[in-house]
Design a protein around this motif. Structure first.
Motif, short mmCIF file in Angstrom:
data_model
loop_
_atom_site.label_atom_id
_atom_site.label_comp_id
_atom_site.label_asym_id
_atom_site.label_seq_id
_atom_site.Cartn_x
_atom_site.Cartn_y
_atom_site.Cartn_z
N ALA A 233 -1.19 -8.96 6.69
CA ALA A 233 -2.03 -9.38 5.57
C ALA A 233 -1.17 -9.52 4.31
O ALA A 233 -0.12 -8.88 4.19
N PRO A 234 -1.60 -10.35 3.36
CA PRO A 234 -0.80 -10.53 2.15
C PRO A 234 -0.62 -9.20 1.39
O PRO A 234 -1.58 -8.47 1.17
N ALA A 235 0.62 -8.92 1.01
CA ALA A 235 0.95 -7.69 0.28
C ALA A 235 1.21 -8.04 -1.17
O ALA A 235 1.94 -9.00 -1.46
N GLY A 236 0.63 -7.26 -2.11
CA GLY A 236 0.76 -7.57 -3.53
C GLY A 236 1.48 -6.53 -4.35
O GLY A 236 1.68 -6.72 -5.55
N THR A 237 1.89 -5.40 -3.73
CA THR A 237 2.63 -4.36 -4.42
C THR A 237 3.78 -3.90 -3.53
O THR A 237 3.75 -4.12 -2.31
N PRO A 238 4.80 -3.24 -4.10
CA PRO A 238 5.88 -2.73 -3.25
C PRO A 238 5.37 -1.79 -2.16
O PRO A 238 5.86 -1.81 -1.03
N GLN A 239 4.38 -0.95 -2.49
CA GLN A 239 3.85 -0.02 -1.50
C GLN A 239 3.17 -0.77 -0.35
O GLN A 239 3.30 -0.38 0.82
N GLU A 240 2.46 -1.85 -0.69
CA GLU A 240 1.83 -2.65 0.37
C GLU A 240 2.86 -3.34 1.24
O GLU A 240 2.68 -3.47 2.45
N VAL A 241 3.94 -3.80 0.63
CA VAL A 241 5.01 -4.44 1.41
C VAL A 241 5.62 -3.43 2.38
O VAL A 241 5.83 -3.72 3.57
N LEU A 242 5.91 -2.22 1.87
CA LEU A 242 6.51 -1.20 2.73
C LEU A 242 5.56 -0.80 3.86
O LEU A 242 6.00 -0.55 4.99
N LEU A 243 4.27 -0.73 3.56
CA LEU A 243 3.30 -0.40 4.60
C LEU A 243 3.27 -1.50 5.66
O LEU A 243 3.18 -1.22 6.87
N SER A 244 3.38 -2.75 5.24
CA SER A 244 3.42 -3.85 6.19
C SER A 244 4.67 -3.78 7.06
O SER A 244 4.63 -4.07 8.26
N VAL A 245 5.79 -3.40 6.43
CA VAL A 245 7.04 -3.22 7.20
C VAL A 245 6.81 -2.21 8.31
O VAL A 245 7.21 -2.44 9.48
N LYS A 246 6.19 -1.11 7.96
CA LYS A 246 6.01 -0.05 8.95
C LYS A 246 5.01 -0.44 10.04
O LYS A 246 5.28 -0.28 11.23
N LEU A 247 3.84 -0.93 9.60
CA LEU A 247 2.78 -1.19 10.58
C LEU A 247 3.08 -2.39 11.46
O LEU A 247 2.70 -2.42 12.63
N ASN A 248 3.75 -3.40 10.88
CA ASN A 248 4.04 -4.61 11.66
C ASN A 248 5.44 -4.62 12.26
O ASN A 248 5.82 -5.59 12.91
N TYR A 256 17.97 -2.95 -3.71
CA TYR A 256 18.51 -1.74 -3.09
C TYR A 256 17.95 -0.50 -3.76
O TYR A 256 17.83 0.56 -3.14
N ALA A 257 17.56 -0.62 -5.04
CA ALA A 257 17.02 0.53 -5.78
C ALA A 257 15.68 0.98 -5.22
O ALA A 257 15.21 2.07 -5.59
N VAL A 258 15.06 0.20 -4.35
CA VAL A 258 13.80 0.64 -3.74
C VAL A 258 13.99 1.95 -2.99
O VAL A 258 13.03 2.72 -2.81
N ARG A 259 15.21 2.24 -2.60
CA ARG A 259 15.46 3.49 -1.87
C ARG A 259 15.11 4.73 -2.71
O ARG A 259 14.92 5.81 -2.17
N SER A 260 15.02 4.54 -4.05
CA SER A 260 14.67 5.67 -4.92
C SER A 260 13.17 5.92 -4.98
O SER A 260 12.74 6.94 -5.53
N LEU A 261 12.37 5.02 -4.44
CA LEU A 261 10.92 5.18 -4.44
C LEU A 261 10.49 6.14 -3.33
O LEU A 261 11.22 6.33 -2.34
N PRO A 262 9.32 6.74 -3.46
CA PRO A 262 8.77 7.50 -2.32
C PRO A 262 8.48 6.53 -1.18
O PRO A 262 7.63 5.65 -1.31
N LEU A 263 9.19 6.66 -0.10
CA LEU A 263 9.06 5.73 1.02
C LEU A 263 8.12 6.30 2.07
O LEU A 263 8.10 7.51 2.30
#
Length: 313
Positions: A233-248, A256-263
């Motif tokens: 499904a369309p992702a509109g935030t970094p958290q939604e993108v990361l969730l799509s990465v995991k689920l799909n 690269y700085a995304v690594r500093s976010l709560p993953l």
């Protein structure tokens, strides 16, 4: 001239004459009014006589019991008191506007490479203590829009941004990153080359995210300007993108700085090689000629250079 008013007969009087008159009228005494105004009584009397002479009327009747308003003085007092109230309100509004103009609004696109916003904002606040500094996060889908529309005065953003409407100076570079889910064939790699990802499917990003930004991070220029296969499904935030990465179970390029976010559990950020570095810049509008955005940009550039040099030493 400043503080002067042309009286009805063409004579020039000053606002201080009006303030002196109001003080005497309200205290019913030259002595008490002089003390309030921090002037000598003879000087105050002289100024009131000057005002009466220029207006051509007697405003105050002096006697042993103090000073009282004449009929003309009463009319003049009621009107001039309103004038002085408006003058004071106008001065207050002007000062408030001047203070507002000494506010600089900064937009920040997180996550920030090397957390460069911290030394930049600190340096500017120390160099310009008279400036009220405010900041707001620029959302994933907003990109440079808050800067273009004037919601912020300057912004720390990643390229690409609008070259026609914005000016920018580079601050810091970072590698491209790649979000990889657990169980993916690339999970254990510390550095991944472009050739290993160019044919992979990517999460679908919401069309509300600016096309320029989507196409940059989805590597259109490395795919002959053709889109990759999309899933989810369309992702509109970094958290939604990361969730799509995991689920799909797909990969996704990003800062690269995304690594500093709560993953989310089961996702890691690794370095994506064989690409020019991603660049964080300080940007301002081309049509904004004010000094503060220019001063912020110049100091941000210098501070970033010093921060990068210190980190490399």
């Amino acid at each position: 001239m400043m503080g002067r008013v042309i009286a009805a007969r063409g004579a020039v009087v000053e606002l201080r004459h009006f303030r002196y008159f109001v003080a005497v009228a309200e205290h019913h005494s030259f002595t008490r009014a002089a003390a309030r105004l921090h002037v000598s009584q003879p000087a105050l009397s002289q100024q009131i006589r000057h005002l009466e002479r220029e207006l051509g009327v007697e405003l105050l009747a002096r006697g042993p019991g103090g000073s009282v308003l004449t009929p003309a003085g009463e009319v003049f007092y009621e009107r001039i008191r309103k004038v002085l109230t408006e003058v004071d309100a106008a001065a207050h509004a002007a000062r408030r506007t001047a203070r507002d103009h000494l506010t600089l609004r900064v937009g920040l696109a997180f996550p920030m490479a090397m957390e460069i916003h911290v030394p930049v904002l600190t340096a500017f606040a120390e160099a310009h203590p008279h400036v009220r500094l405010t900041w707001r996060e620029i959302g994933f889908a907003e990109c440079e829009q808050p800067l273009i529309t004037g919601e912020v005065d300057v912004a720390l953003l990643r390229l690409p941004i609008d070259p026609e409407l914005l000016l920018w100076e580079p601050l810091v570079e970072e590698p491209h990153g790649l979000a990889v889910p657990a169980g993916h064939p690339l999970w254990d790699a510390d550095r991944i080359g472009l050739a290993h990802v160019i044919d992979e499917s990517l999460p679908l990003v919401h069309s509300g995210v600016w096309q320029r930004m989507r196409e940059y991070w989805q590597l259109y220029s490395h795919r002959n300007d053709t889109p990759p296969p999309f899933v989810g499904a369309p992702a509109g935030t970094p958290q939604e993108v990361l969730l799509s990465v995991k689920l799909n179970r797909v990969i996704c390029p990003g800062p690269y700085a995304v690594r500093s976010l709560p993953l989310p559990t089961g996702i890691r950020i690794t370095e994506l090689c064989d690409l020019p570095p991603a660049v964080t810049v300080v940007a301002r509008r081309r049509d904004d000629r004010r000094e503060l955005p220019q001063q912020f940009s110049a100091l941000a550039t210098l501070t970033a250079q010093q921060t990068v040099q210190a980190a490399g030493s």
